[in-house]
Design a protein around this motif. Structure first.
Motif, short mmCIF file in Angstrom:
data_model
loop_
_atom_site.label_atom_id
_atom_site.label_comp_id
_atom_site.label_asym_id
_atom_site.label_seq_id
_atom_site.Cartn_x
_atom_site.Cartn_y
_atom_site.Cartn_z
N GLY A 1 27.99 -6.13 41.87
CA GLY A 1 26.72 -5.89 41.20
C GLY A 1 26.78 -6.18 39.71
O GLY A 1 25.86 -6.75 39.13
N ARG A 2 27.88 -5.80 39.09
CA ARG A 2 28.05 -6.08 37.64
C ARG A 2 28.11 -7.58 37.38
O ARG A 2 27.50 -8.10 36.45
CB ARG A 2 29.31 -5.41 37.10
CG ARG A 2 29.21 -3.92 37.00
CD ARG A 2 30.48 -3.32 36.40
NE ARG A 2 30.50 -1.89 36.54
CZ ARG A 2 29.91 -1.03 35.72
NH1 ARG A 2 29.24 -1.49 34.69
NH2 ARG A 2 29.98 0.27 35.92
N GLU A 3 28.86 -8.28 38.23
CA GLU A 3 28.96 -9.74 38.08
C GLU A 3 27.59 -10.40 38.29
O GLU A 3 27.21 -11.32 37.56
CB GLU A 3 29.98 -10.30 39.06
CG GLU A 3 31.40 -9.91 38.72
CD GLU A 3 32.40 -10.28 39.80
OE1 GLU A 3 31.99 -10.61 40.94
OE2 GLU A 3 33.62 -10.24 39.51
N TYR A 4 26.85 -9.91 39.27
CA TYR A 4 25.52 -10.45 39.55
C TYR A 4 24.57 -10.19 38.39
O TYR A 4 23.81 -11.07 37.98
CB TYR A 4 24.98 -9.83 40.84
CG TYR A 4 23.69 -10.41 41.33
CD1 TYR A 4 23.53 -11.78 41.52
CD2 TYR A 4 22.62 -9.59 41.63
CE1 TYR A 4 22.33 -12.31 41.98
CE2 TYR A 4 21.42 -10.11 42.09
CZ TYR A 4 21.29 -11.47 42.27
OH TYR A 4 20.11 -11.98 42.72
N ALA A 5 24.62 -8.99 37.82
CA ALA A 5 23.78 -8.65 36.66
C ALA A 5 24.11 -9.57 35.48
O ALA A 5 23.21 -10.06 34.79
CB ALA A 5 23.96 -7.19 36.27
N ASP A 6 25.40 -9.82 35.26
CA ASP A 6 25.81 -10.73 34.17
C ASP A 6 25.28 -12.14 34.40
O ASP A 6 24.80 -12.79 33.46
CB ASP A 6 27.33 -10.76 34.04
CG ASP A 6 27.91 -9.47 33.50
OD1 ASP A 6 27.14 -8.65 32.94
OD2 ASP A 6 29.13 -9.26 33.65
N GLN A 7 25.35 -12.62 35.64
CA GLN A 7 24.83 -13.96 35.97
C GLN A 7 23.32 -14.03 35.73
O GLN A 7 22.83 -15.01 35.15
CB GLN A 7 25.12 -14.32 37.42
CG GLN A 7 26.55 -14.60 37.74
CD GLN A 7 26.77 -14.78 39.25
OE1 GLN A 7 25.85 -14.65 40.05
NE2 GLN A 7 28.00 -15.07 39.62
#
Length: 119
Positions: free
Chosen positions: A69-75
């Motif tokens: 989820g953190r990686e997706y939010a960053d993307q």
């Protein structure tokens, strides 16, 4: 209604910044509960959700955001930044600067060759 419409980035950031579990109950917007339920099902958030007899999510409790989820939010934030007017200006400004440096290099090279009588 559009100004209060929930966004994936908003929900992910809200959960990431909270130290406590967040409850999305019947007093939340239905779109928000649906979105949170999808984020839980897709593995971006850790938590549980409850559906009514028609299969529509009506409650959700989120414990935390996952690494995915953190990686997706960053993307999503990066894409949003690139699509913003500031991001577009930065991209086109950089291309213009490279183009300008190419012209300046050619002009300086020609002037130097002429100055050194190599032309």
């Amino acid at each position: 209604m559009d100004s209060i419409r929930p966004t994936v980035i908003g929900i992910l950031n809200r959960v990431a910044s909270s130290d406590e579990p967040i409850s999305f109950a019947e007093n939340s917007y239905l779109d928000e509960i649906k979105l949170v339920s999808q984020l839980i099902d897709d593995g971006y958030l850790s938590g549980e959700h409850v559906e009514d007899e028609r299969g529509i999510p009506c409650n959700a409790c989120v414990d935390r955001i996952t690494l995915r989820g953190r990686e997706y939010a960053d993307q999503l934030e990066q894409k949003h930044g690139e699509a913003s007017p500031k991001g577009k200006f930065k991209k086109w400004g950089l291309l213009f600067l490279v183009w300008l440096l190419g012209i300046a290099t050619a002009v300086v090279t020609q002037a130097l060759l002429k100055y050194l009588n190599l032309n």
